[in-house]
Design a protein around this motif. Structure first.
Motif, PDB file in Angstrom:
ATOM      1  N   TYR A  10       0.846  -1.200   0.000  1.00  0.00           N
ATOM      2  CA  TYR A  10       0.000   0.000   0.000  1.00  0.00           C
ATOM      3  C   TYR A  10       0.879   1.247   0.000  1.00  0.00           C
ATOM      4  O   TYR A  10       2.078   1.200   0.312  1.00  0.00           O
ATOM      5  CB  TYR A  10      -0.932   0.005   1.209  1.00  0.00           C
ATOM      6  CG  TYR A  10      -0.259  -0.293   2.522  1.00  0.00           C
ATOM      7  CD1 TYR A  10       0.373   0.725   3.256  1.00  0.00           C
ATOM      8  CD2 TYR A  10      -0.249  -1.589   3.035  1.00  0.00           C
ATOM      9  CE1 TYR A  10       0.998   0.445   4.457  1.00  0.00           C
ATOM     10  CE2 TYR A  10       0.376  -1.873   4.243  1.00  0.00           C
ATOM     11  CZ  TYR A  10       0.997  -0.853   4.954  1.00  0.00           C
ATOM     12  OH  TYR A  10       1.615  -1.127   6.148  1.00  0.00           O
ATOM     13  N   LYS A  18      -8.269  -5.502  -1.368  1.00  0.00           N
ATOM     14  CA  LYS A  18      -8.844  -4.455  -0.515  1.00  0.00           C
ATOM     15  C   LYS A  18      -8.177  -4.428   0.859  1.00  0.00           C
ATOM     16  O   LYS A  18      -8.003  -3.355   1.463  1.00  0.00           O
ATOM     17  CB  LYS A  18     -10.351  -4.664  -0.380  1.00  0.00           C
ATOM     18  CG  LYS A  18     -11.105  -4.349  -1.669  1.00  0.00           C
ATOM     19  CD  LYS A  18     -12.587  -4.677  -1.565  1.00  0.00           C
ATOM     20  CE  LYS A  18     -13.291  -4.362  -2.881  1.00  0.00           C
ATOM     21  NZ  LYS A  18     -14.732  -4.739  -2.858  1.00  0.00           N
ATOM     22  N   ARG A  65      -6.203  -1.308   2.609  1.00  0.00           N
ATOM     23  CA  ARG A  65      -6.540  -0.867   3.970  1.00  0.00           C
ATOM     24  C   ARG A  65      -5.405  -1.137   4.968  1.00  0.00           C
ATOM     25  O   ARG A  65      -5.603  -1.116   6.176  1.00  0.00           O
ATOM     26  CB  ARG A  65      -7.843  -1.539   4.419  1.00  0.00           C
ATOM     27  CG  ARG A  65      -9.070  -0.941   3.738  1.00  0.00           C
ATOM     28  CD  ARG A  65     -10.294  -1.826   3.912  1.00  0.00           C
ATOM     29  NE  ARG A  65     -11.501  -1.214   3.357  1.00  0.00           N
ATOM     30  CZ  ARG A  65     -11.791  -1.104   2.063  1.00  0.00           C
ATOM     31  NH1 ARG A  65     -10.918  -1.565   1.173  1.00  0.00           N
ATOM     32  NH2 ARG A  65     -12.896  -0.535   1.643  1.00  0.00           N
ATOM     33  N   LYS A  66      -4.231  -1.445   4.436  1.00  0.00           N
ATOM     34  CA  LYS A  66      -2.997  -1.565   5.209  1.00  0.00           C
ATOM     35  C   LYS A  66      -3.000  -2.739   6.190  1.00  0.00           C
ATOM     36  O   LYS A  66      -2.353  -2.678   7.243  1.00  0.00           O
ATOM     37  CB  LYS A  66      -2.696  -0.247   5.942  1.00  0.00           C
ATOM     38  CG  LYS A  66      -2.595   0.949   4.998  1.00  0.00           C
ATOM     39  CD  LYS A  66      -2.174   2.209   5.709  1.00  0.00           C
ATOM     40  CE  LYS A  66      -2.038   3.368   4.721  1.00  0.00           C
ATOM     41  NZ  LYS A  66      -1.577   4.610   5.373  1.00  0.00           N
TER      42      LYS A  66
END
Length: 296
Positions: free
Chosen positions: A171, A230, A234-235
């Protein structure tokens, strides 16, 4: 000079594919002695041994290996000719496509507009499943064609459509972003979202971590690439993903590809399959559209 007997050719190809005379007999709905007789007849026609037999074990001879591609081509040509003689002139009103979930998410939406423009009077029905299920649905004529992982079957025409590279993604803001060289040890210590698709090629990702002193830090494991993607955004961790599923997020800067030399060259292959000689117009159209999309 003996005439070519297509049933003998068929028995030879099936024994190679199935790995034994008994299994070939089951697939052809014949007795094992019948398959043996057909192989012996073919060996007399060719004046050579095609198999070395040691008890219940068989091994193809060098002569058999040389003859195999010609046998496969003869069987394919016969099946195509047979279907051509009996084919209906009109295109089907409904065309049924079986595919894996990833293909349905990322490939079919790109292909269908082109197919609709070429076959405007045909309805398209899409069915998803794992590769083995789709192969069986094609063989049983529950669907007309299938998009699957790399497979080989004597009753199926199978052609490679594309390869999807597997890459490690992080990310935005992850400490690995911008690193020129990452070690497997460094990656294994990071929280990992592990996408597992079940394909044989994916096992090569597992092998990257085999020789470490401790197992990789897999925090979440899933068979859904959308979920994995996803979670990375969202880390929740970093993840190995097929490139196609991450294409849009890469362009938006939400996912950043990372270079891992140990995984260079690992990709998922998608093949297009159909019963021999069937749906040639649709197959050719899909291959042509696929090539156009790859050039874009």
């Amino acid at each position: 000079m003996f005439p070519v007997n297509i049933e003998n050719i068929e028995a030879f190809v099936y024994v190679i594919h199935c790995g034994s005379f008994n299994k070939a007999a089951e697939a052809l709905y014949l007795s094992q002695p019948s398959v043996t007789a057909r192989i012996q007849s073919l060996e007399r026609e060719l004046d050579c041994r095609l198999f070395d037999r040691q008890g219940k074990q068989i091994q193809i001879t060098e002569e058999g290996k040389r003859f195999l591609p010609y046998a496969q081509q003869l069987l394919l040509t016969y099946q195509k000719g047979k279907l051509h003689v009996h084919r209906k002139k009109s295109l089907p009103q409904e065309f049924r496509i079986g595919c894996t979930v990833s293909v349905s998410n990322y490939t079919i939406p790109e292909l269908l507009p082109g197919l609709k423009s070429r076959f405007p009077d045909t309805r398209f029905k899409i069915v998803t499943g794992v590769t083995d299920d789709i192969v069986n649905k094609v063989l049983n004529k529950e669907v007309d064609i299938g998009f699957v992982r790399n497979v080989n079957h004597p009753n199926l025409h199978s052609v490679k459509l594309y390869e999807d590279p597997i890459t490690l993604y992080a990310y935005e803001g992850h400490p690995f972003v911008g690193a020129e060289l990452l070690t497997v040890e460094e990656i294994a210590e990071q929280p990992l979202v592990f996408f597992e698709c079940g394909a044989l090629d994916w096992l090569r990702i597992h092998r990257v971590f085999e020789n470490l002193d401790k197992p990789p830090n897999i925090q979440i494991q899933t068979d859904n690439s959308e979920m994995a993607k996803k979670l990375v955004i969202r880390k929740a961790g970093i993840s190995f993903l097929p490139e196609l599923c991450a294409k849009q997020e890469i362009s938006e800067g939400k996912l950043i590809p990372l270079r891992v030399p140990e995984t260079d060259g690992i990709s998922l292959q998608t093949n297009l399959i159909s019963n021999l000689g069937e749906h040639v117009q649709f197959l050719n159209a899909i291959i042509e559209i696929g090539k156009q999309l790859n050039r874009q």
